[in-house]
Design a protein around this motif. Sequence first.
Motif, PDB file in Angstrom:
ATOM      1  N   ASP A 142       0.669  -1.000   0.068  1.00 52.26           N
ATOM      2  CA  ASP A 142       0.274  -0.427   0.331  1.00 52.26           C
ATOM      3  C   ASP A 142       0.795   1.622  -0.068  1.00 52.26           C
ATOM      4  O   ASP A 142       2.117   1.001   1.314  1.00 52.26           O
ATOM      5  CB  ASP A 142      -0.772  -0.441   0.995  1.00 52.26           C
ATOM      6  CG  ASP A 142      -1.844   1.266   1.365  1.00 52.26           C
ATOM      7  OD1 ASP A 142      -2.740   1.175   0.351  1.00 52.26           O
ATOM      8  OD2 ASP A 142      -1.925   1.705   1.550  1.00 52.26           O
ATOM      9  N   LEU A 143       0.841   2.494  -1.183  1.00 56.54           N
ATOM     10  CA  LEU A 143       1.272   4.064  -1.350  1.00 56.54           C
ATOM     11  C   LEU A 143       1.157   3.886   0.171  1.00 56.54           C
ATOM     12  O   LEU A 143       2.246   5.339   0.868  1.00 56.54           O
ATOM     13  CB  LEU A 143       1.224   4.147  -2.209  1.00 56.54           C
ATOM     14  CG  LEU A 143       1.803   5.414  -2.332  1.00 56.54           C
ATOM     15  CD1 LEU A 143       3.127   5.695  -3.005  1.00 56.54           C
ATOM     16  CD2 LEU A 143       1.344   6.226  -4.127  1.00 56.54           C
ATOM     17  N   VAL A 144      -0.333   4.506   0.461  1.00 59.62           N
ATOM     18  CA  VAL A 144      -0.153   5.237   1.777  1.00 59.62           C
ATOM     19  C   VAL A 144       0.719   4.787   2.965  1.00 59.62           C
ATOM     20  O   VAL A 144       1.373   5.645   3.923  1.00 59.62           O
ATOM     21  CB  VAL A 144      -1.461   5.722   1.740  1.00 59.62           C
ATOM     22  CG1 VAL A 144      -1.981   5.971   3.865  1.00 59.62           C
ATOM     23  CG2 VAL A 144      -2.425   6.433   0.790  1.00 59.62           C
ATOM     24  N   ASN A 145       0.681   3.357   3.094  1.00 58.72           N
ATOM     25  CA  ASN A 145       1.132   3.081   3.991  1.00 58.72           C
ATOM     26  C   ASN A 145       2.852   2.875   3.768  1.00 58.72           C
ATOM     27  O   ASN A 145       4.067   3.925   5.278  1.00 58.72           O
ATOM     28  CB  ASN A 145       1.000   1.135   4.108  1.00 58.72           C
ATOM     29  CG  ASN A 145       0.184   1.091   4.996  1.00 58.72           C
ATOM     30  OD1 ASN A 145      -0.815   1.343   5.784  1.00 58.72           O
ATOM     31  ND2 ASN A 145      -0.628  -0.811   4.684  1.00 58.72           N
ATOM     32  N   ALA A 146       3.448   2.907   3.038  1.00 59.31           N
ATOM     33  CA  ALA A 146       4.769   3.706   2.319  1.00 59.31           C
ATOM     34  C   ALA A 146       5.503   4.701   2.939  1.00 59.31           C
ATOM     35  O   ALA A 146       6.458   5.256   3.626  1.00 59.31           O
ATOM     36  CB  ALA A 146       5.160   3.324   1.012  1.00 59.31           C
ATOM     37  N   ILE A 147       4.257   5.860   2.501  1.00 63.18           N
ATOM     38  CA  ILE A 147       4.448   7.080   3.060  1.00 63.18           C
ATOM     39  C   ILE A 147       4.076   7.883   4.484  1.00 63.18           C
ATOM     40  O   ILE A 147       5.406   8.485   5.284  1.00 63.18           O
ATOM     41  CB  ILE A 147       3.432   7.798   1.407  1.00 63.18           C
ATOM     42  CG1 ILE A 147       3.552   7.699   0.780  1.00 63.18           C
ATOM     43  CG2 ILE A 147       2.839   9.771   2.710  1.00 63.18           C
ATOM     44  CD1 ILE A 147       2.702   8.506   0.089  1.00 63.18           C
ATOM     45  N   PHE A 148       3.429   6.652   5.365  1.00 61.49           N
ATOM     46  CA  PHE A 148       3.236   7.724   6.377  1.00 61.49           C
ATOM     47  C   PHE A 148       4.855   7.167   7.133  1.00 61.49           C
ATOM     48  O   PHE A 148       5.410   7.088   7.987  1.00 61.49           O
ATOM     49  CB  PHE A 148       2.355   6.161   7.443  1.00 61.49           C
ATOM     50  CG  PHE A 148       1.385   7.466   6.995  1.00 61.49           C
ATOM     51  CD1 PHE A 148       1.133   8.467   7.886  1.00 61.49           C
ATOM     52  CD2 PHE A 148      -0.116   7.656   6.182  1.00 61.49           C
ATOM     53  CE1 PHE A 148      -0.298   9.790   8.175  1.00 61.49           C
ATOM     54  CE2 PHE A 148      -1.059   8.652   6.250  1.00 61.49           C
ATOM     55  CZ  PHE A 148      -0.790   9.832   7.369  1.00 61.49           C
ATOM     56  N   ARG A 149       5.204   5.768   6.971  1.00 61.25           N
ATOM     57  CA  ARG A 149       6.182   5.244   6.980  1.00 61.25           C
ATOM     58  C   ARG A 149       7.614   5.436   7.643  1.00 61.25           C
ATOM     59  O   ARG A 149       8.634   6.265   7.717  1.00 61.25           O
ATOM     60  CB  ARG A 149       6.574   3.341   6.503  1.00 61.25           C
ATOM     61  CG  ARG A 149       7.583   2.958   7.003  1.00 61.25           C
ATOM     62  CD  ARG A 149       7.681   1.537   5.940  1.00 61.25           C
ATOM     63  NE  ARG A 149       9.529   0.694   6.239  1.00 61.25           N
ATOM     64  CZ  ARG A 149       9.412   0.225   6.694  1.00 61.25           C
ATOM     65  NH1 ARG A 149       8.266  -0.288   7.752  1.00 61.25           N
ATOM     66  NH2 ARG A 149      10.556  -0.653   7.650  1.00 61.25           N
TER      67      ARG A 149
END
Length: 525
Positions: free
Chosen positions: A456-463
């Motif tokens: 998931d891209l959103v997960n990667a950004i928040f990470r």
Amino acid sequence: MKYLSSNNKKFNRTFTAKWLLLLCFCGAALQSCKKLLDVDSSHAVAEKNMWNSHEDTRSALIGVYGLTRAALADNNAFWMYGELRKGDFAAVQRQDIDAVVSNNLHAPLDMLNELSNWRRFFAVVNAANLFLEHVGEVKARDPRYSEQNMAVDIAQIRFLRAFAYFNMVRVWGDVPLITTSHDGEFTDQPRAPQGKVLAFIEQELQAAADNLPYAYSANDPQQQGDYYAEGGDKWNGVLARKLSAYALMAHVAAWQAKYSLVAAYTKFVLDNAQKSSLVFVKTDQLTSSNGFFSGRGSNNFINNHMIAFDFEFTNGEASYTGHLEELTLAAPVVSKSQPEIYVPKDTILSLFDQNRDERFSLDSIRGEPTSTRYFTSFDSHVPIFSKIKVILDGGTSDPDFRMYGSAIIFTRLEDIALLRAEALAVLGEQTGAIDLLNQIRDLRVMERYDAGKEGDLVNAIFRERRKELMGEGQRWFDQVRYHKLKRSDATFNRLIDEGGIYWPVAENVLMQNKQLTQNIYWINR
């Protein structure tokens, strides 16, 4: 705060002159809000003698900045609210810090009681209200005080008042909305709905943005000539600028999940960054002791402080408290046996899992760090978080000094780029989001985003935000936004649904104003 008292007479003279002006104003400001805030103070100068010349507006303006910095630094509030609460740091021994980390905010501990009191932020609000009510008197009395100078001053004050309210909304939710000083006597007021306060904040920030310059003393159309007879080096990175307002508007919109507005505001900041000399910062520049966090030293990154509050060593403002280093540093960086807080090894290894990441990486074969910019003493039980380590002006590495000069940074260009990536990902504009995410990863010399490996891209950004902004007061608020989007964690969902994402209101505040009510989540806990 304690300040250097030897070998710095010149610095102390500068500091004393500057802060006597500030204290004169702050004494009047705090005295006038005593009923609402229960602040004991006395006038250092009579208020009637305060608003006669443009020197008075300058000292009053600096006073509001000083009160804002104090609100963030007192009890390390900036990090307690935004970094430590259910964050990546753990307490070594201190019970009060452990209570914040574990979200046990109603524990009967002095620091928690102080942090639950919004008085410090309402001191900023009241000082701003006083300024707005009296600034016209200076314009009428001092012909040197131009219309443009007044407009820029008012814009900064409206920005600071909005900033104070945004901090309060994120910490307490509903808060009283007070826009006048009432000549020093407030009547009891209930808490205004958060939505109403946020609408006021947005209105104030837009008005401020219209009149703020991109840079001071640089012949900007909004502010021509030398601002208060000082060059741009005096002001840039210290005072709010146009992009400061847009960056804060982006955060306000993100808090409300208005991602179309987040995308618009962050685009404006990124598109116009050069007008304020904003640049992306390389890893060494970010973590150097005399780099990005060192405030107004001799470095080239001061203009990058989009919203920041300095502790300028050359003005005698370096201090023992009000800095993250007070909590995180220990031997061998400073002469202290252990820090107050640290990031556990398991957390570090789970986050920094690429062997090229310049912030921190571990050789998978030898098991030794290949980069120690974020963490030192990794072989000990308690690693030292040394990303931010500004001792004095950042020019000394003597561990016997434990006086710090780092600035409190609310936002920087990398934060805005990742906030825009977050917005674009939520809006379904994946290509743009990935480009921004990779731009930050390129800065840190690590692998680019791979959907097959990372999902998931959103997960990667928040990470990535979690790693890039570690120690910068964003972690808790990022978690709130993330869990509002995902709704995948039952425990956090309960905090959101029951108002547990907010702090309790201090009991002495509730006793003073009978129209106030406690946040429901904290009743009978």
